[in-house]
Design an enzyme around this catalytic site. Structure first.
Site, PDB file in Angstrom:
ATOM      1  CE  LYS A 156       4.774   6.103   9.342  1.00 49.65           C
ATOM      2  NZ  LYS A 156       4.278   5.000  10.190  1.00 49.65           N
ATOM      3  CG  ASP A 157       7.615   2.609  11.128  1.00 49.93           C
ATOM      4  OD1 ASP A 157       6.642   2.435  11.863  1.00 49.93           O
ATOM      5  OD2 ASP A 157       7.503   2.835   9.907  1.00 49.93           O
ATOM      6  CG  HIS A 204       6.270   2.681   1.225  1.00 52.00           C
ATOM      7  ND1 HIS A 204       4.896   2.838   1.291  1.00 52.00           N
ATOM      8  CD2 HIS A 204       6.606   1.937   2.299  1.00 52.00           C
ATOM      9  CE1 HIS A 204       4.433   2.214   2.352  1.00 52.00           C
ATOM     10  NE2 HIS A 204       5.438   1.670   2.989  1.00 52.00           N
ATOM     11  CG  MET A 245       3.003  10.804   3.568  1.00 54.87           C
ATOM     12  SD  MET A 245       3.235  10.673   1.809  1.00 54.87           S
ATOM     13  CE  MET A 245       2.897  12.351   1.348  1.00 54.87           C
ATOM     14  CB  VAL A 280       7.606  11.483   3.236  1.00 55.19           C
ATOM     15  CG1 VAL A 280       6.919  12.306   2.160  1.00 55.19           C
ATOM     16  CG2 VAL A 280       9.007  11.082   2.763  1.00 55.19           C
ATOM     17  CG  HIS A 311       2.927   6.002   2.044  1.00 57.20           C
ATOM     18  ND1 HIS A 311       4.162   6.477   2.407  1.00 57.20           N
ATOM     19  CD2 HIS A 311       2.578   5.079   2.974  1.00 57.20           C
ATOM     20  CE1 HIS A 311       4.530   5.903   3.530  1.00 57.20           C
ATOM     21  NE2 HIS A 311       3.601   5.023   3.890  1.00 57.20           N
ATOM     22  CE1 TYR A 346      -4.256   0.555  -0.783  1.00 57.34           C
ATOM     23  CE2 TYR A 346      -3.753   2.568   0.410  1.00 57.34           C
ATOM     24  CZ  TYR A 346      -4.549   1.858  -0.451  1.00 57.34           C
ATOM     25  OH  TYR A 346      -5.644   2.447  -0.995  1.00 57.34           O
TER      26      TYR A 346
HETATM   27  O1  PAF Z   1       7.847  -0.936   8.250  1.00 52.48           O
HETATM   28  C1  PAF Z   1       7.264  -1.887   7.679  1.00 52.48           C
HETATM   29  O2  PAF Z   1       6.535  -1.705   6.718  1.00 52.48           O
HETATM   30  C2  PAF Z   1       7.453  -3.299   8.208  1.00 52.48           C
HETATM   31  O3  PAF Z   1       7.544  -3.307   9.588  1.00 52.48           O
HETATM   32  C3  PAF Z   1       8.643  -4.040   7.570  1.00 52.48           C
HETATM   33  C4  PAF Z   1       9.973  -3.389   7.911  1.00 52.48           C
HETATM   34  C5  PAF Z   1       8.480  -4.089   6.065  1.00 52.48           C
HETATM   35  C6  PAF Z   1       8.714  -5.469   8.094  1.00 52.48           C
HETATM   36  O4  PAF Z   1       7.523  -6.153   7.805  1.00 52.48           O
END
Ligand code: PAF
Length: 281
Positions: free
Chosen positions: A136-137, A24, A171, A163, A21, A19
């Site tokens: 963000k993560d 990514h 996002m 972003v 955005h 999905y």
């Molecule tokens: O950040 C994500 O989208 C997920 O946690 C990842 C790193 C692709 C692992 O599934």
């Protein structure tokens, strides 16, 4: 990919759950800039979802992702099935101790073990030179970096800036869940982080006071329920009561049923340097 490696081409991996955005796609652009080949994986990893999480309804649209990935210049798109990744009898897990004790680690037990397990597997399959994750993560990125170092994986982890939408909302694939009102209310996340940043810039060091100010602001939006607001040191992600070095101000909220996260990194020393420079000039 084996052939590309044999030809001595460098590989940049962008692991995603699809999905796609702009966040990514910014990772893809960086991967393409630094490497000969950009690989993207799309896999909604069941192992990182808890029993009450949104695995079943997590947005999936492979055709849409394929098109966006192609336009962004992804060279190889890897979208394995669940059976390929976790065949029956699968029994190996990777866990980084310590860094997952705070922030999202406390509210989502088992989540990061699921993340490190899938990322370790993706690294084993793709064998990239570099791998790209979003700020963000931030806790996820720190844990993956530690895993890579501790297990001597020899992969460079690149953490790229958040972003944001025009109103500051970070996002996220999950933003699609928000109703019109919830979407409007969601801008309060970034507003509260900006408030925190201004307080630090003005010399506030008391973490409790900053968190209180953020809570007061967020509570003005009844659709937003705070999961946590936390100020942690940037290196070990441990909570601090007083801000002296580099910190992360991070939060997670539920807007309706949607859980969103955001954060900001602040270095009070850099703020002071900028101020004294400004004064001199
Ligand atoms: O950040 C994500 O989208 C997920 O946690 C990842 C790193 C692709 C692992 O599934």
């Amino acid at each position: 990919m084996k052939i590309m490696r044999k030809e001595g081409k460098s590989i940049g991996l962008v692991p995603t759950m699809g999905y796609l955005h702009e966040g990514h796609l910014s990772l893809v652009r960086a991967a393409k800039k630094h490497n000969d080949v950009a690989v993207m994986s799309v896999f909604v990893n069941p192992l990182q979802f808890g029993p009450n999480d949104d695995l079943a309804k997590y947005p999936r649209d492979f055709k849409r992702d394929e098109e966006k990935a192609r336009l962004a210049g992804v060279d190889v798109l890897f979208y394995p099935s669940e059976k390929e990744i976790y065949p029956s009898g699968y029994s190996t897990y990777v866990e980084v101790k310590g860094l997952g004790d705070t922030l999202c680690g406390s509210s989502r037990p088992g989540h990061f073990k699921g993340v490190t397990t899938i990322v370790a597997k993706l690294f084993g399959i793709v064998k990239p030179d570099m791998a790209y994750f979003g700020q963000k993560d931030v806790q996820q990125a720190a844990i993956i970096k530690k895993m890579t170092e501790d297990l001597n994986m020899g992969i460079e982890i690149k953490i790229m800036p958040i972003v944001r939408e025009k109103d500051g909302l970070a996002m996220s694939s999950r933003n699609i869940y928000l109703s019109e009102t919830e979407r409007k209310d969601a801008s309060i996340l970034h507003q509260s982080l900006s408030t925190a940043e201004s307080m630090v810039n003005q010399g506030e060091k008391d973490a409790r006071k900053i968190i209180k100010a953020m809570e007061l602001l967020i509570r003005q939006k009844p659709s937003v329920k705070i999961d946590y607001i936390s100020i942690v040191d940037k290196r070990f992600l441990k909570e601090v009561s007083s801000i002296s070095g580099e910190v992360l101000i991070a939060l997670a909220v539920f807007i309706g049923k949607t859980r969103l996260i955001d954060n900001i990194a602040i270095d009070p020393a850099a703020v002071k340097t900028e101020k004294s420079f400004a004064r001199k000039a």
